[in-house]
Scaffold this active site. Structure first.
Site: not given
Length: 1043
Positions: A452, A743
């Site tokens: 990410d 996440d």
């Protein structure tokens, strides 16, 4: 060796191994101590029991819910009347009007809920002053709630004490046989030779067994402490509660009955409770009930169960049951005994140990047979037997059993456990929490990392630095002067009403709660002079559409009490802008968003993105009439906000290190593609030949395009969790070993599918963490690279230990076997072999399996999916050292008396001690060699590993004690200084042998030339050889040259 048919049962996947495959490798394992060998593996039987308990829970909950459709009833007593009376009295003494047993029935009988006065009635009985502000939360208040209703923890099996590990170490089959042999030897020795002389052999074996058991138990006990610390870290979960009118974070274990808990997407329900209110709150109860259908709680279906997950939305709940008063607590209690799943490397090494052990078992039987045969041949009368004859046969049997002890490398699979335990403890210091052991070793084979952007490659410390509002781009602090009061009011309303964050004020201090993006926007609003509570009080929130990674936007509908409503929307700029038909100017007037104005705004978004800013669009829409909902179109654009999220320090170096190590880094982000490309270039992820693509385009690629482009893909922007999952699947199909970060709740499938799932510890939801193999506690990409380095270190350390142990195995087996065949006696006694076993098993594992990672590990290409554990380089090192050691030891065995010029009555005892001493020092120096399987300089970074240094010093010190101090107990005699020097010198030649064996490797000739120029390593090796020759010439009166 790994490709032999006998190794087939020992190949298991790194994730999701079936119960059948786990039972199969256990059944095929040759082990001397099953209790110890299988201690750190999954308990399949316990797991079946736990799964059975889970099925019962699911059946009970399902049956209860079915019954609720037909029955409305009162209480059903589950405890005896006396217990209930006692609980009621105790609760009333502390002012509570209900008790734990009654509250546990809430999930089973809706009548209980009604009888207790529904939500408000139960809150009053639990002394909750306000469902908004929560309980008082004083120490006294928390203490009495825990006393009456219990702690939010589940019952766990008590940890084993040190003596239990001693007892388990004694369960080794060969050690038990050796104890019997030692006792027999003691009895026969004392009866034939008298107490003064006859006790030495038996007592020596018993002493050696005691040392082996104590050292083994100490090592195992320390490992258990490390695993226990790891389990404690896994359970550290924080939740947000309201106490004393203030929202705050507390540990899940500090929750008490009566707490008001705030829930958001990705949270795990921390305890049983009742729904208070919420927006689009959706629960996944499959972990508890087995049903995949989402559950929508309401005031009529208020019960929330511990252990379930928030799939979407947000809300608040009142805690009514904690710990063992919940079904989840009971389930966790049974699951705590299941144990850890074994790693592929552990299983593979069990296979190697089994194969080597079977060979050793054959050698042990042959050795005993040959020794017994020679004894019978030399014995003149087989009809007459003395106590000494029986003692000799017992000694032969003892030697054979001890060969099995040495031959079956119990330490191989246990070295993996030792290495993992050490690595996990050190990785915790490096901000990485390992949830699944196999991920440690798999990470060392990773060929690509899908990372990410936000919070991983960047700092996640967001600040609004540019804003387009009204008619131009402005700096945030200058906006109040350029916007009219009306325009500013709409902007602040959109900021403070349409947020999942909060502004908490207490003791003249202000704290912002929420995600980094939310807190950045809230801080921007406060800096504009906005008052959070004042703005929130002007309207009533009718409904909320929480942000999720699929829609990439969030919205709220406000009611003003006069039939007027206003919807605010916030999210990805191009997505929200596409919903807009109008635009607000600096005076607060609404104008049509024509083509030219839309193009202007799009150009602003593009400019912000190219400056590596994250962009958000804020919009609103006014509506009238009852029954209004959040619209899908017709919004008015208010502002474009540019948020700066700087690249983390060290990320560029970490990405470059990955490139050097053959690990390709790919960025997967939900941001604008121009923002993603700008950050990727800054991080050195996007190269000239790399591909950057948006998620919607990527998912439309054909199979041929996928095959052609997926390996070149470096940046994916505006991606959805489904895109990340698709990317992982295609990379795995290309034989990549994939690590992926995540996440959010929707990242769970990709985290589970990847070879290594990496969840973010700060920004990550509990659902993401539960699906991950490793939790990155500081959300830092550099930590991910450190984890990769640790993974390589674990794999390399195990290879070092395998090389060392197989060398000792081969030499010990062949030396004793050949000696038994040729001379009719074994040069290494049972006591000595037990000491050798300690060196190569527990101490060897401690020294080599705990080597810390070093930068050179990242100079190699990844092992990948098809790497072999025992490489040709290792076999070459093993055979090189084995040939040298067997040669010198056999020379000592057959010609040692002449070579060493030995005379006197104890010549054979001195020679046997010399052979033993030389053999041990060959292993000491070979242990040093094993630190570097390919590099010539084996001394580099030695002092960085304190464990290695301590083990080496301890081994040498105890060897001195064995030879000079224990005497007959260890079957040794005193050696002169010269004899000690010869033993050490012969052992040190192992360094030169390793140097010669490694020379053919690529680049080593060049390195060797440099070493010669520096007159260091080769010079020292030559000096060692010269010393050996000189010493031998001196002590053998020049007879060495005459041979």
């Amino acid at each position: 060796m790994e490709n032999l048919p006998a190794m087939e049962p020992f190949n298991i996947p790194n994730k999701g191994a079936s119960d059948e495959s786990q039972l199969k490798w256990r059944e095929n394992t040759l082990t001397l101590n099953p209790t110890r060998r299988f201690r750190h593996t999954a308990n399949v039987e316990k797991r079946k029991t736990a799964m059975s308990a889970q099925r019962k829970v699911r059946t009970g909950i399902t049956a209860t819910r079915a019954a609720l459709k037909f029955i409305e009833g009162g209480l059903i007593a589950s405890n005896t009347a006396s217990n209930v009376k006692e609980a009621v009295a105790k609760a009333e003494k502390h002012g509570f009007k209900t008790h734990a047993q009654e509250l546990t029935r809430l999930n089973e009988k809706i009548g209980v809920y009604n009888a207790l006065g529904r939500l408000q009635g139960i809150a009053d009985k639990l002394q909750v002053p306000s469902l908004e502000g929560g309980i008082d939360g004083t120490l006294d208040d928390l203490s009495r709630r825990r006393e009456i209703f219990g702690h939010n923890t589940h019952t766990e099996k008590p940890p084993k004490g040190f003596l239990v590990y001693v007892w388990e170490a004694l369960h080794d089959l060969t050690l038990m046989i050796l104890v019997v042999c030692a006792i027999l030897s003691l009895i026969i020795g004392v009866s034939t030779e008298g107490l003064s002389e006859g006790w030495h052999d038996g007592a020596g074996i018993l002493m050696s067994i005691l040392i082996v058991v104590l050292v083994t138990a100490t090592s195992d006990y320390r490992q258990s402490l490390q695993f226990r610390d790891l389990e404690k870290e896994k359970k550290k979960i924080s939740v947000q509660v309201s106490r004393h009118g203030r929202r705050q974070k507390v540990s899940i274990h500090d929750l008490v009955v009566g707490d008001v808990v705030h829930l958001s997407i990705g949270d795990q329900i921390p305890a049983d409770g009742l729904f208070i209110n919420g927006f689009s709150l959706t629960l996944d109860e499959s972990s508890l009930t087995g049903e995949s259908e989402p559950v929508l709680p309401s005031l009529n279906k208020p019960c929330l169960l511990a252990g379930t997950k928030v799939q979407d939305g947000s809300g608040k709940m009142l805690i009514t049951g904690v710990g063992m008063n919940t079904e989840w607590g009971n389930l966790l209690s049974s699951l705590s005994e299941v144990g850890n799943e074994e790693t592929p490397l552990q299983v593979k090494l069990n296979g190697v140990a089994t194969l080597v052990g079977k060979i050793g078992l054959g050698f042990a039987i042959l050795t005993f047979a040959i020794l017994l045969f020679n004894f019978c041949v030399e014995k003149e009368d087989l009809t007459q037997w003395s106590g000494e004859d029986v003692e000799d046969i017992v000694e032969f049997f003892t030697i054979a059993v001890t060969i099995i002890v040495v031959a079956v490398p119990e330490g191989l699979p246990l070295a993996v456990t030792l290495s993992l335990a050490y690595a996990m403890k050190q990785m915790m210091k490096d901000k990485a929490l390992v949830r699944h052991l196999s991920a440690c070793e798999t990470m060392g084979s990773a060929t690509c990392i899908c990372s990410d952007k936000t919070g991983t490659l960047t700092t996640n410390q967001m600040t609004v630095v540019k804003v387009w509002a009204g008619e131009g781009i402005q700096e945030p602090h200058k906006m109040t002067s350029s916007l009219s009061e009306k325009a500013l009011e709409v902007l602040l309303e959109g900021i403070f009403q349409n947020t999942s964050g909060d502004v908490v004020e207490y003791n003249d201090q202000r704290e912002l709660l929420g995600s980094p993006t939310e807190t950045a926007i809230l801080r921007f609003g406060l800096n504009l002079g906005g008052a959070f509570k004042a703005v929130r009080s002007k309207a009533t929130i009718v409904t909320v559409e929480p942000f999720n990674s699929l829609k990439k936007k969030m919205a709220v509908l406000l009611g003003f009490g006069d039939g007027k409503y206003r919807a605010h929307c916030k999210g990805a700029s191009e997505i929200v802008l596409s919903l807009c038909d109008n635009i607000m100017d600096s005076n607060g007037n609404v104008n049509p968003l024509d083509y030219d104005k839309r193009s202007e705004v799009e150009a602003v978004i593009d400019m912000f993105a190219k400056d590596a800013l994250r962009t958000l669009c804020l919009a609103f829409k006014d509506m009238e009439g009852e029954g209004c909902g959040i619209p899908d179109m017709g919004f008015t654009c208010v502002a474009i906000v540019g948020i700066k999220d700087p690249v983390r320090p060290g990320v560029v170096d970490a990405v470059n290190l990955c490139a050097r190590a053959g690990i390709r880094v790919r960025m997967v982000t939900g941001d604008n593609i121009e923002t993603a490309k700008a950050i990727a270039r800054e991080c050195n992820i996007l190269t000239e030949d790399g591909i950057a693509v948006e998620g919607p385009v990527f998912r439309k690629w054909t199979e041929a395009e996928m095959m052609e482009n997926v390996s070149k893909l470096q940046v994916m922007a505006r991606s959805s969790p489904g895109d990340k999952l698709l990317l992982v699947k295609h990379l795995k199909r290309e034989q990549h070993v994939v690590a992926v970060t995540g996440d959010g709740t929707n990242d769970a499938p990709a985290l589970h599918e990847a070879d290594i799932g990496l969840a973010m510890g700060i920004a990550g939801t509990e659902v993401a963490k539960e699906s991950a193999d490793i939790v990155i506690l500081d959300d830092n990409f550099s930590t991910i690279v450190t984890v990769a380095k640790w993974g390589r270190s674990i794999y390399t350390n195990i290879q070092k230990f395998v090389q060392f142990q197989l060398t000792v195995n081969l030499v010990a087996l062949l030396l004793n076997f050949s000696s038994a065949c040729i001379t009719g006696r074994a040069p290494l006694t049972a006591v000595q072999l037990l000491w050798v076993n300690l060196i190569m098993d527990t101490l060897g594992a401690l020294a080599l399996a705990t080597e810390p990672p070093y930068d050179e590990l990242m100079d190699k290409v990844p092992v990948g999916r098809k790497g072999t554990l025992i490489t040709p380089v290792m076999w070459r090192n093993i055979f090189g050292q084995t040939i040298y050691q067997l040669f010198v030891l056999w020379q000592l065995q057959s010609r040692g008396k002449v070579l060493l010029n030995l005379h006197g009555d104890d010549v054979q005892d001195v020679l046997d001690t010399m052979i033993f001493n030389t053999f041990v020092f060959c292993q000491v120096f070979n242990e040093l060699n094993s630190r570097q399987m390919e590099k010539l300089n084996v001394f580099k970074n030695t002092l960085n590993n304190k464990v290695f240094v301590v083990v080496m010093i301890s081994t040498v010190a105890f060897q001195i004690v064995m030879v000079e101090g224990l005497g007959k107990l260890a079957n040794t005699v005193h050696l002169t200084k010269e004899q000690w020097l010869i033993s050490v010198s012969i052992g040190s030649v192992s360094l030169f042998v390793a140097f010669l064996v490694k020379l053919p490797l690529n680049g080593n000739w060049r390195i060797a030339k440099r070493f010669i120029q520096e007159q260091w390593l080769v010079g020292s090796a030559v000096a060692g050889l010269a010393f050996i020759v000189g010493a031998t010439l001196h002590f053998s009166n020049s007879r060495f040259l005459d041979l």
